[in-house]
Every structure is written in C-alpha cells, then in structure tokens.
Enzyme design. Structure first.
Site, PDB file in Angstrom:
ATOM      1  NE  ARG A  45     -59.662   5.722   1.772  1.00 48.24           N
ATOM      2  CZ  ARG A  45     -59.983   4.945   2.818  1.00 48.24           C
ATOM      3  NH1 ARG A  45     -59.105   4.101   3.331  1.00 48.24           N
ATOM      4  NH2 ARG A  45     -61.201   5.008   3.333  1.00 48.24           N
ATOM      5  CE1 TYR A  97     -36.131  13.921  -7.393  1.00 43.09           C
ATOM      6  CE2 TYR A  97     -37.396  12.719  -5.742  1.00 43.09           C
ATOM      7  CZ  TYR A  97     -37.351  13.623  -6.788  1.00 43.09           C
ATOM      8  OH  TYR A  97     -38.496  14.224  -7.223  1.00 43.09           O
ATOM      9  CG  ASP A 169     -35.026   5.318  -5.587  1.00 37.54           C
ATOM     10  OD1 ASP A 169     -35.263   4.752  -6.666  1.00 37.54           O
ATOM     11  OD2 ASP A 169     -35.419   6.471  -5.331  1.00 37.54           O
ATOM     12  CE  LYS A 194     -38.269  10.448 -12.411  1.00 43.93           C
ATOM     13  NZ  LYS A 194     -39.137  10.527 -11.238  1.00 43.93           N
TER      14      LYS A 194
END
Length: 394
Positions: A45, A97, A169, A194
C-alpha cells in the site's frame, strides 16, 4: 533524444533478472533486514516496485518531479482535493467531467469546500471568481465533452499572483500533445483508464506534481487513504504507455478526418473539435498543443435526446460505451451517460445539449469510420422518411 525514444528507454530493465518487461511484483509485503530497515519497500500500500516504476514514468512524461498512481481517475482527483481544508474554495471549469462534478458537489461540499464554476476560456471570468478563500483552480483543457480550450499559461500566471494552486486534467490531450507543468501548472491529473492505458482494459488514475514537496503531500494521502493502483494494473498501464506516442498521433489524424466529415453533413448542427478552424479556440489549441487529440463531439439539428439515442444505437464500428481513449472507436450520449449527474439546465448552459454525441475516435481506418457514420445518418434518414409517409397515409 526524441520523446518517443526517451520514453521507451526510460522504462528500466529489471536489475535482478535483466527482464526487458517490468516485472509484476504481486506481493503484499517485503522481508525486512531489521525493524524499519528494508530495501525501500515494506508494504505494497505504501510502495510497490511495479507501481513505483509507473509513477516515475508518468512523472517523466509530464516533466514533473513526483508521480503517483491511483485506483481510478476519480481517486486521483480525490487525493488532490484532500490538499484543501474546510472553508477553502475551488474555481473550476464549467464544462466539467460529470464524475468530478459529482465528487465536488456530493462529497466535498458537505465538508465545507465550495466550488465556483466559470468559463475558463475567459481568463477574466477566472479572475473575477477568485476570493481570499480560493485555494485551487481546476482546469480541463480540452474539456469533456465540448472540447473547450483554456489558456494554461495565462491562468497559471494569475494563480501564482494569488498564491493559488493550479491543477490541470490532461486526460484528453495526454503528455504527448501537452505538458501543463511546462506551462505553469502545479499539478496534472489523468484518468489513465483512457489514453495512457489505451486498450480499455484497466481502471487507473495518476497525479504528477511540479515539486517534490507537493508530491509528498499527496503521497501522504495516497498511503493514508489507500486508493492505490495494484501491481498488475500498474504493469498494464506501463505496457500501454510504451505505445502512447504512436497511438495518440493516429487518434489525432483519424479524429480530424471524422470531424471534417461531420462539419459538412447536413444533419449536424455543431462540431466540437479544436483541430477545426471553426473552433473558437483553434489558434490557442494550435499554440498550446502539438496536435488536437482523438475526441470529437457534435450536436444534431434535431436537438433531442431521442434523436441522439437513435444515432448512438445504430452505428456499427463505433461501440456505445462509457469511457474513451481506447484502440476501438466508442461513442456515448453524455446527457444520459457521462454527464447525467449534472442538472439538465446547468448541463445545457455549458453546451452539453440534449443531442450532443461524443466520439472517441479509435485506430481503425479513418475511411471505414466515416462510412460507418455516413451509413448511420442514411439509415436514420430513411427511417424518418418512412414514418412521415406512414403518418401522411394515415
């Protein structure tokens, strides 16, 4: 050295075995030589060799000092917002978005972090929205789904004057076409699902910071909150990034051909693509980006949800699906899919009309994609003609 060569050779050969591909360190924990003494890894982690290779790679791609990989693009956004405190404010792009809007409005608003949405293509609107409580400016450029372009350099100068962080972004442009940190931004985020992944087979997000100090702050939240990317998904993302330059160039070439076709079609009202000279920020996009990306949006002259729904369910090569940036061409109806969480009046005010359709133009032959769209228009026109004739006969 050219960027493509530099990218490929920045992915290290495994020191232990000489493996050319990055090994998948599918382990939760690591042996320690003594309490607190280890080889740089103690628990996956906190850190993992496969994920660390990816994080170094995306930092280099974006010309940043610190990279971090998360379980999704929204997890990456969430980690950035955690830099803020109750009472702080965000100035954000209005054509945002839907997932980011939902996170801001349904999660962080109740913790006292408020967001003002403005047309960031107009720097004066950003300036006018800033208050003493503003701590973060949030840009998407190009935006999702109307492909608006904001002047990163101008807004970065404004942010620095006011001691405000600027986060961009960069999902649609990718590091191949645009490097916001070079233009003055402090933080870059990606939905790596993406274009970075590029094959519609992984969910991931990344954050890259301009300074090590800022990266270490976000690293704390990555570890404390646990929204990490696993080693296998990190491996998939590294593998996808290896061909990023080639894919993005072809996506852009195909998208321009598709956008040009759509602009000339009589059933289309508006086409949103920064590579078209008709785009209001075409010159800025040409100056700020190396090419124009693989996403094209358009509205129909019949501006109804029904018309859009009929279109997106009638194509052959373009598959109806959420997401974008993969090898296969996709399309979606934002009003009913990606931007459904945004109130209809706000969505329409930002240019996301009822008939707006978003295309993720893939790597098929451009002529085949254009023929698919052409045949879809013809099929729907014939169906409408038959219905009109039936109604007339009745």
């Amino acid at each position: 050295m050219q960027a493509t060569t530099k990218l490929i050779h920045s992915i290290p050969v495994d020191e232990l075995t000489g493996a050319i591909a990055v090994p998948i360190y599918q382990t939760s924990t690591f042996e320690q030589e003594a309490p607190g003494v280890n080889k740089g890894f103690d628990y996956s982690r906190s850190n993992n060799p496969t994920r660390k290779t990816l994080e170094n790679l995306v930092a280099e791609l974006e010309h940043g000092e610190f990279g971090l990989a998360f379980a999704s693009g929204l997890a990456a956004i969430d980690a950035v917002v955690k830099l803020l405190e109750s009472g702080d404010e965000i100035v954000a792009v209005d054509d945002i978005y839907g997932g980011a809007f939902r996170l801001f409005e349904k999660v962080y608003k109740k913790f006292g972090i408020n967001v003002t949405y403005v047309d960031t293509t107009k720097v004066e609107e950003v300036f006018n929205a800033i208050t003493p409580k503003t701590k973060l400016i949030w840009l998407e450029t190009p935006t999702n789904p109307t492909l608006k372009i904001s002047d990163i350099t101008a807004i970065a100068k404004l942010a620095k004057q006011q001691n405000i962080l600027l986060c961009v972004d960069n999902t649609f442009a990718t590091p191949v076409l645009q490097n916001p940190l070079d233009l003055g931004a402090d933080i870059v985020v990606h939905s790596a699902t993406k274009y970075l992944g590029g094959h519609s087979d992984v969910i991931a997000g990344v954050v890259v910071t301009k300074t090590k100090e800022l990266g270490e702050q976000i690293k704390f939240y990555q570890n404390a909150c646990g929204n990490i990317l696993g080693p296998f998904d990190s491996f998939l993302l590294i593998r996808g990034i290896e061909t990023l330059h080639l894919r993005v160039k072809e996506h852009s070439r195909n998208a321009l051909a598709v956008a040009t076709f759509l602009e000339s079609h009589p059933a289309v009202d508006k086409v949103f693509y920064p590579g078209l000279k008709s785009h209001p920020q075409h010159e800025l996009a040409a100056a700020q980006q190396k090419a124009f990306g693989g996403v094209v949006s358009f509205t129909l002259k019949n501006d109804t949800e029904e018309a859009a729904a009929a279109f997106v369910t009638s194509t052959s090569l373009f598959k109806l699906a959420e997401s974008l940036g993969g090898v296969k061409s996709l399309l979606c109806h934002p009003a009913q899919m990606t931007h459904k969480s945004i109130p209809a009046d706000k969505r329409r005010a930002n240019g996301v009309n009822d008939s707006l359709i978003r295309l993720s133009v893939g790597l098929e032959d451009a002529n085949d994609l254009i023929n698919d769209l052409k045949q879809t228009f013809e099929t729907l026109e014939n169906q409408n003609s038959k219905l009109k004739n039936q109604k007339t006969a009745a």
